[in-house]
Design a protein around this motif. Structure first.
Motif, PDB file in Angstrom:
ATOM      1  N   UNK A 173      38.460   2.582  17.479  1.00 36.93           N
ATOM      2  CA  UNK A 173      37.047   2.265  17.246  1.00 36.93           C
ATOM      3  C   UNK A 173      36.143   3.208  18.032  1.00 36.93           C
ATOM      4  N   UNK A 174      36.523   3.499  19.253  1.00 41.86           N
ATOM      5  CA  UNK A 174      35.722   4.417  20.080  1.00 41.86           C
ATOM      6  C   UNK A 174      35.717   5.812  19.459  1.00 41.86           C
ATOM      7  N   UNK A 175      36.865   6.257  18.961  1.00 40.46           N
ATOM      8  CA  UNK A 175      36.937   7.577  18.332  1.00 40.46           C
ATOM      9  C   UNK A 175      36.073   7.613  17.074  1.00 40.46           C
ATOM     10  N   UNK A 176      36.104   6.550  16.280  1.00 43.96           N
ATOM     11  CA  UNK A 176      35.272   6.492  15.068  1.00 43.96           C
ATOM     12  C   UNK A 176      33.797   6.511  15.430  1.00 43.96           C
ATOM     13  N   UNK A 177      33.417   5.766  16.451  1.00 42.74           N
ATOM     14  CA  UNK A 177      32.014   5.746  16.882  1.00 42.74           C
ATOM     15  C   UNK A 177      31.586   7.121  17.378  1.00 42.74           C
ATOM     16  N   UNK A 178      32.461   7.793  18.104  1.00 41.54           N
ATOM     17  CA  UNK A 178      32.127   9.127  18.591  1.00 41.54           C
ATOM     18  C   UNK A 178      32.025  10.138  17.452  1.00 41.54           C
ATOM     19  N   UNK A 185      49.091  -3.306  24.109  1.00 41.33           N
ATOM     20  CA  UNK A 185      49.132  -1.902  23.690  1.00 41.33           C
ATOM     21  C   UNK A 185      48.448  -1.726  22.337  1.00 41.33           C
ATOM     22  N   UNK A 186      48.738  -2.614  21.393  1.00 40.07           N
ATOM     23  CA  UNK A 186      48.120  -2.551  20.065  1.00 40.07           C
ATOM     24  C   UNK A 186      46.603  -2.713  20.167  1.00 40.07           C
ATOM     25  N   UNK A 187      46.164  -3.652  20.994  1.00 39.00           N
ATOM     26  CA  UNK A 187      44.729  -3.884  21.176  1.00 39.00           C
ATOM     27  C   UNK A 187      44.052  -2.662  21.781  1.00 39.00           C
ATOM     28  N   UNK A 188      44.678  -2.060  22.778  1.00 37.14           N
ATOM     29  CA  UNK A 188      44.080  -0.869  23.391  1.00 37.14           C
ATOM     30  C   UNK A 188      44.045   0.291  22.406  1.00 37.14           C
ATOM     31  N   UNK A 189      45.040   0.423  21.555  1.00 35.69           N
ATOM     32  CA  UNK A 189      45.042   1.483  20.543  1.00 35.69           C
ATOM     33  C   UNK A 189      43.929   1.261  19.531  1.00 35.69           C
ATOM     34  N   UNK A 190      43.696   0.008  19.125  1.00 37.18           N
ATOM     35  CA  UNK A 190      42.609  -0.279  18.189  1.00 37.18           C
ATOM     36  C   UNK A 190      41.260  -0.007  18.821  1.00 37.18           C
TER      37      UNK A 190
END
Length: 188
Positions: A67-72, A58-63
């Motif tokens: 990262x995807x949100x920051x890239x977007x 769960x922690x890995x998927x949240x990170x």
């Protein structure tokens, strides 16, 4: 000889004695049975291990989502900046001054006298005059004329050079001071 009542009594006593004999219970030492601890420990261990692994996943998927949100967001900022750049370029290209200059460079001239067509009867209103470069409009205005106060005549000063001083300066060794070469100051 035996009467039926006696017989029934003796039968009843035999049954009673047999029942008493069967009814005598003795205390048996209790068997100590231990519940199998190994399966319970394994179950608790598996539940804990599954919880920890689930938490890590769960922690890995949240990170990864972060990262995807920051890239977007970075991509959105880049695209916004690109849009603004393109909008400014479009405004420059749509500038009427630039369009008029480009039209003139292609040999186009504005119509000197527009003519109108009345649709009701097809009559031409106005006088037709051919457009020529001579009757074209000035695209860039002439620069304003400067007042005479802002453009004064240059002041020239004549300087007469002392021939002796000029000859001493040219004849002196390099690095000598001009004042020392002319003898105006005393020696050191």
């Amino acid at each position: 000889m035996n009467s039926p009542a006696l017989r029934s009594r003796s039968i009843g006593r035999g049954i009673a004695e047999a029942a008493v004999e069967r009814a005598r219970l003795t205390v048996v030492p209790r068997r100590r049975t231990r519940a199998a601890r190994m399966p319970f420990v394994m179950l608790v261990s598996l539940v804990l291990l599954g919880g920890v692994i689930g938490l890590l996943l769960f922690n890995t998927s949240m990170q990864q989502a972060s990262f995807a949100a920051t890239a977007l967001e970075e991509q959105a900022n880049t695209l916004t900046a690109r849009e603004q750049t393109l909008q400014m370029e479009l405004e420059v290209l749509r500038d009427p001054q630039r369009v008029a200059e480009h039209a003139q460079s292609l040999g186009m001239v504005p119509a000197a006298n527009p003519v109108f067509l009345r649709l009701s009867d097809g009559k031409v209103l106005g006088e037709r005059i051919a457009a020529t470069p001579a009757n074209g409009l000035r695209v860039r205005p002439l620069p304003p004329a400067k007042p005479a106060v802002l453009t004064p005549a240059p002041i020239v000063h004549k300087v007469v050079a002392d021939s002796r001083r000029a000859s001493d300066e040219t004849a002196g060794s390099p690095g000598r001071n001009v004042a020392n070469a002319s003898g105006e100051h005393g020696r050191r």
